[in-house]
Design an enzyme around this catalytic site. Structure first.
Site, PDB file in Angstrom:
ATOM      1  N   GLU A 106      37.776  44.651  -5.313  1.00 47.28           N
ATOM      2  CA  GLU A 106      36.388  44.090  -5.508  1.00 47.28           C
ATOM      3  C   GLU A 106      35.344  44.577  -4.941  1.00 47.28           C
ATOM      4  O   GLU A 106      34.158  44.856  -5.338  1.00 47.28           O
ATOM      5  CB  GLU A 106      36.714  42.411  -5.348  1.00 47.28           C
ATOM      6  CG  GLU A 106      35.264  41.579  -5.383  1.00 47.28           C
ATOM      7  CD  GLU A 106      34.805  41.631  -6.622  1.00 47.28           C
ATOM      8  OE1 GLU A 106      35.112  42.212  -7.755  1.00 47.28           O
ATOM      9  OE2 GLU A 106      33.576  40.750  -6.729  1.00 47.28           O
ATOM     10  N   GLU A 110      31.937  46.492  -6.421  1.00 45.68           N
ATOM     11  CA  GLU A 110      30.561  45.939  -6.279  1.00 45.68           C
ATOM     12  C   GLU A 110      30.019  47.016  -5.766  1.00 45.68           C
ATOM     13  O   GLU A 110      28.815  47.109  -5.850  1.00 45.68           O
ATOM     14  CB  GLU A 110      30.881  44.616  -5.509  1.00 45.68           C
ATOM     15  CG  GLU A 110      31.618  43.535  -6.094  1.00 45.68           C
ATOM     16  CD  GLU A 110      30.674  42.657  -6.946  1.00 45.68           C
ATOM     17  OE1 GLU A 110      29.509  42.731  -7.213  1.00 45.68           O
ATOM     18  OE2 GLU A 110      31.435  41.609  -7.323  1.00 45.68           O
ATOM     19  N   HIS A 117      22.559  49.724  -9.285  1.00 42.00           N
ATOM     20  CA  HIS A 117      21.486  48.961  -9.384  1.00 42.00           C
ATOM     21  C   HIS A 117      20.316  49.124  -8.286  1.00 42.00           C
ATOM     22  O   HIS A 117      19.132  48.659  -8.525  1.00 42.00           O
ATOM     23  CB  HIS A 117      21.986  47.628  -9.266  1.00 42.00           C
ATOM     24  CG  HIS A 117      22.597  46.927 -10.463  1.00 42.00           C
ATOM     25  ND1 HIS A 117      22.416  45.982 -11.016  1.00 42.00           N
ATOM     26  CD2 HIS A 117      23.658  47.693 -10.965  1.00 42.00           C
ATOM     27  CE1 HIS A 117      23.203  45.842 -12.112  1.00 42.00           C
ATOM     28  NE2 HIS A 117      24.176  46.768 -12.308  1.00 42.00           N
ATOM     29  N   ASP A 118      20.722  49.867  -6.989  1.00 40.22           N
ATOM     30  CA  ASP A 118      19.690  50.092  -6.259  1.00 40.22           C
ATOM     31  C   ASP A 118      18.810  51.434  -6.840  1.00 40.22           C
ATOM     32  O   ASP A 118      17.617  51.650  -7.136  1.00 40.22           O
ATOM     33  CB  ASP A 118      20.082  50.501  -4.804  1.00 40.22           C
ATOM     34  CG  ASP A 118      19.072  50.816  -3.804  1.00 40.22           C
ATOM     35  OD1 ASP A 118      17.883  50.337  -3.950  1.00 40.22           O
ATOM     36  OD2 ASP A 118      19.241  51.746  -3.164  1.00 40.22           O
ATOM     37  N   ASP A 132      16.894  53.948  -2.744  1.00 40.15           N
ATOM     38  CA  ASP A 132      16.099  53.756  -1.345  1.00 40.15           C
ATOM     39  C   ASP A 132      16.258  52.529  -0.487  1.00 40.15           C
ATOM     40  O   ASP A 132      15.962  52.252   0.389  1.00 40.15           O
ATOM     41  CB  ASP A 132      14.655  53.926  -1.714  1.00 40.15           C
ATOM     42  CG  ASP A 132      14.274  52.504  -2.480  1.00 40.15           C
ATOM     43  OD1 ASP A 132      15.155  51.925  -3.068  1.00 40.15           O
ATOM     44  OD2 ASP A 132      13.068  52.303  -2.968  1.00 40.15           O
ATOM     45  N   SER A 134      16.053  49.618  -1.568  1.00 41.06           N
ATOM     46  CA  SER A 134      15.261  48.427  -1.895  1.00 41.06           C
ATOM     47  C   SER A 134      16.063  47.204  -2.096  1.00 41.06           C
ATOM     48  O   SER A 134      15.472  45.914  -1.850  1.00 41.06           O
ATOM     49  CB  SER A 134      13.957  48.829  -2.940  1.00 41.06           C
ATOM     50  OG  SER A 134      14.765  49.076  -4.129  1.00 41.06           O
ATOM     51  N   HIS A 239      32.818  52.246 -15.105  1.00 40.30           N
ATOM     52  CA  HIS A 239      33.572  50.902 -15.672  1.00 40.30           C
ATOM     53  C   HIS A 239      35.105  50.985 -15.696  1.00 40.30           C
ATOM     54  O   HIS A 239      35.802  50.206 -16.122  1.00 40.30           O
ATOM     55  CB  HIS A 239      32.788  50.576 -17.076  1.00 40.30           C
ATOM     56  CG  HIS A 239      31.448  50.027 -16.652  1.00 40.30           C
ATOM     57  ND1 HIS A 239      30.718  49.696 -17.889  1.00 40.30           N
ATOM     58  CD2 HIS A 239      30.727  49.928 -15.491  1.00 40.30           C
ATOM     59  CE1 HIS A 239      29.675  49.043 -17.525  1.00 40.30           C
ATOM     60  NE2 HIS A 239      29.530  49.146 -15.978  1.00 40.30           N
TER      61      HIS A 239
HETATM   62  C1  HEM Z   1      24.317  51.025 -19.781  1.00 38.98           C
HETATM   63  C2  HEM Z   1      24.196  51.009 -18.572  1.00 38.98           C
HETATM   64  C3  HEM Z   1      25.177  49.645 -17.828  1.00 38.98           C
HETATM   65  C4  HEM Z   1      25.338  48.437 -18.303  1.00 38.98           C
HETATM   66  C5  HEM Z   1      24.633  47.585 -19.323  1.00 38.98           C
HETATM   67  C6  HEM Z   1      26.214  47.860 -17.173  1.00 38.98           C
HETATM   68  C7  HEM Z   1      26.548  46.441 -17.054  1.00 38.98           C
HETATM   69  C8  HEM Z   1      27.382  46.072 -16.413  1.00 38.98           C
HETATM   70  C9  HEM Z   1      27.768  44.473 -16.356  1.00 38.98           C
HETATM   71  C10 HEM Z   1      27.190  43.495 -17.403  1.00 38.98           C
HETATM   72  C11 HEM Z   1      28.693  44.355 -15.435  1.00 38.98           C
HETATM   73  C12 HEM Z   1      29.395  43.210 -15.079  1.00 38.98           C
HETATM   74  C13 HEM Z   1      28.812  42.538 -13.903  1.00 38.98           C
HETATM   75  C14 HEM Z   1      29.612  41.242 -13.481  1.00 38.98           C
HETATM   76  O1  HEM Z   1      29.399  40.298 -14.391  1.00 38.98           O
HETATM   77  O2  HEM Z   1      30.056  40.966 -12.467  1.00 38.98           O
HETATM   78  C15 HEM Z   1      28.837  45.687 -14.786  1.00 38.98           C
HETATM   79  C16 HEM Z   1      29.795  45.848 -13.939  1.00 38.98           C
HETATM   80  C17 HEM Z   1      30.057  47.114 -13.156  1.00 38.98           C
HETATM   81  N1  HEM Z   1      29.405  48.171 -13.269  1.00 38.98           N
HETATM   82 FE1  HEM Z   1      28.012  48.418 -14.924  1.00 38.98          FE
HETATM   83  N2  HEM Z   1      26.544  48.863 -16.272  1.00 38.98           N
HETATM   84  C18 HEM Z   1      25.941  49.829 -16.963  1.00 38.98           C
HETATM   85  C19 HEM Z   1      26.134  51.217 -15.935  1.00 38.98           C
HETATM   86  C20 HEM Z   1      26.619  51.274 -14.972  1.00 38.98           C
HETATM   87  C21 HEM Z   1      26.711  52.420 -14.135  1.00 38.98           C
HETATM   88  C22 HEM Z   1      25.918  53.787 -14.323  1.00 38.98           C
HETATM   89  C23 HEM Z   1      27.491  52.220 -13.110  1.00 38.98           C
HETATM   90  C24 HEM Z   1      27.841  52.992 -11.751  1.00 38.98           C
HETATM   91  C25 HEM Z   1      27.289  54.164 -11.585  1.00 38.98           C
HETATM   92  C26 HEM Z   1      28.020  50.986 -13.183  1.00 38.98           C
HETATM   93  C27 HEM Z   1      29.094  50.243 -12.412  1.00 38.98           C
HETATM   94  C28 HEM Z   1      29.730  49.036 -12.494  1.00 38.98           C
HETATM   95  C29 HEM Z   1      30.904  48.531 -11.766  1.00 38.98           C
HETATM   96  C30 HEM Z   1      31.618  49.537 -10.719  1.00 38.98           C
HETATM   97  C31 HEM Z   1      31.086  47.362 -11.875  1.00 38.98           C
HETATM   98  C32 HEM Z   1      32.012  46.428 -11.694  1.00 38.98           C
HETATM   99  C33 HEM Z   1      31.481  45.504 -10.596  1.00 38.98           C
HETATM  100  C34 HEM Z   1      32.637  44.483  -9.904  1.00 38.98           C
HETATM  101  O3  HEM Z   1      33.804  44.700 -10.431  1.00 38.98           O
HETATM  102  O4  HEM Z   1      32.547  43.541  -9.446  1.00 38.98           O
HETATM  103  N3  HEM Z   1      27.664  50.357 -14.290  1.00 38.98           N
HETATM  104  N4  HEM Z   1      28.250  46.486 -15.706  1.00 38.98           N
HETATM  105 CA   LIG Z   2      15.833  50.935  -5.083  1.00 35.95          CA
HETATM  106 MN   LIG Z   3      33.014  41.724  -9.080  1.00 33.09          MN
END
Ligand code: HEM
Ligand SMILES: [Ca+2]
Ligand SMILES: [Mn+2]
Ligand SMILES: [Ca+2]
Length: 401
Positions: A106, A110, A117-118, A132, A134, A239
């Protein structure tokens, strides 16, 4: 044979200028990385040519001069730049105390999400300082943005580490992401550059894509930050080590693919399967049906796999681990430097551990056949995969921290 004896393994081919150095603690490091830059596994695994093994003592001085390595004050490590030495204790601390002893769980997931997101809080026209820190420095503002729902958890988990060590929030976020990903088998060894100054201002809202956004909007937003459609798809390899806590809040920890602790290509396979049901309640904003019990699919991933602007890039990763690794590595480097001046930073990539590699390729989850694939790329067929044996796959949640 060589344990605890300093030595070098050197390629004999003079065009292949890299060495593996094992120091007297038994730690191996590779200097220069033509293979790593291609996203391939380590030199020792990929280099097929002849090598010489040279005992450390005799060559050490020459080698140090050649690669300009410095001895770190800890007496254990060496580094190409003294500024990288400070990262070794942070590495040990976060592996032990943030990532539960080196897991791909986890906090790693995260922390990887946090790098995005940063960093994506960056726009040439709307402002934002990119990678940065932020999101930590101005967490009271950024964590309440709708797209950052749930990010406060990892921000507050990371904050004490940032305060304890002498490192900027922007550097820490990207470092933790790169170290964290190294715990996931199959991942590329990500780059890490140090030197991000403290953020001056929060990111404006609405720069982080949402799962319910249209593909046109997502590609426009990512394009504004400098990413091509193919790079967007490459970034989404993240993902493969991910789960959603807030898309359907009734089922926190629901993975995006069947292997959330492995950085494999299953995500690109499974999102291409026909969706058949919701893992939880259904009817959530940004969620569409998934193909497996216990697996969640967000609308943006579903549409990117099918949209003509991105579907062939998507399919190209479905059973090509090396292509996915190299594209992800390159796109992550770009992401980690958004808004930053690379020329003022120091390359400390050597501090990032080498991830374990995978033996097996992609598969169809048990219970699925090739006809469950919703072929979308118009110019080439989807790779033919075999299904795992056994009863239909059901995916277990990622345990909370
Ligand atoms: C089109 C762009 C993206 C969208 C719309 C998107 C959306 C999301 C959403 C809705 C979640 C679930 C968050 C939650 O409910 O806990 C998620 C999780 C995640 N996203 Fe994305 N994401 C995008 C791009 C990215 C990028 C570029 C990265 C990293 C380089 C990333 C890495 C992750 C990771 C690792 C998780 C899992 C977090 C966890 O398991 O706690 N995502 N994303
Ligand atoms: Ca930032
Ligand atoms: Mn999580
Ligand atoms: Ca996976």
């Amino acid at each position: 044979m060589f344990a605890n004896t300093p030595f070098y393994v050197r390629a004999q081919d003079p065009k292949q200028r890299f060495d593996i150095n094992q120091d007297d603690s038994g730690q191996s490091t590779e200097t220069s990385e033509p293979f790593a830059a291609l996203g391939l596994a380590t030199f020792s695994q990929r280099y097929k040519g002849p090598t010489s093994v040279v005992p450390g003592g005799a060559l050490q001085a020459a080698q140090a001069a050649l690669t300009k390595r410095v001895a770190c004050p800890d007496g254990v490590h060496t580094a190409t730049n003294a500024a990288c030495c400070a990262l070794f204790p942070i590495l040990d601390d976060i592996q032990e105390n943030l990532f539960d002893g080196g897991e791909c769980g986890e906090e790693v997931h995260e922390s990887l999400r946090l790098t995005f997101h940063d960093a994506i809080g960056f726009s040439p026209t709307k402002g934002g300082g990119g990678a940065d820190g932020s999101i930590v420095t101005f967490s009271d503002i950024e964590t309440v943005f709708h797209a950052n729902n749930g990010i406060d958890d990892i921000v507050e988990r990371q904050r004490p580490f940032i305060e304890k060590h002498n490192i900027s929030a922007g550097d820490f976020i990207q470092f933790a992401g790169a170290v964290g990903v190294s715990n996931c088998a199959g991942a590329p060894r990500l780059n890490f550059f140090v030197g991000r100054p403290t953020a001056k201002a929060p990111s404006p809202d609405l720069l982080v894509p949402e799962p319910f956004d249209t593909i046109t909007d997502i590609l426009a937003r990512m394009g504004d930050a400098g990413f091509s459609p193919a790079e967007v798809v490459a970034l989404l390899a993240s993902h493969s080590v991910a789960a959603a806590d807030h898309v359907d809040p009734s089922i926190p920890g629901t993975p995006f693919d069947s292997t959330p602790s492995i950085f494999d290509t299953q995500f690109f396979v499974e999102v291409q399967l026909r969706g058949t049901s919701f893992p939880g309640t259904g009817g959530n904003q940004g969620e569409v049906q998934s193909p497996l019990a216990g697996e969640i699919r967000i609308q943006s991933d579903h549409l990117l796999a099918r949209d003509s602007r991105t579907n062939c890039a998507w399919q190209s990763f479905a059973n090509n681990q090396a292509a996915m690794q190299s594209a992800f590595k390159a796109a992550m480097l770009k992401l980690s430097l958004l808004g930053q001046d690379k020329a003022k930073m120091i390359d400390c990539s050597e501090v990032i551990p080498a991830p374990a590699s995978l033996k097996a390729g992609a598969h169809l989850p048990a219970g699925k056949t090739q006809s469950d694939i919703e072929q979308a790329c118009a110019t080439s067929p989807f790779p033919v995969l075999t299904a795992e044996p056994g009863p239909a796959t059901s995916v277990a949640p990622v345990p909370p921290s």
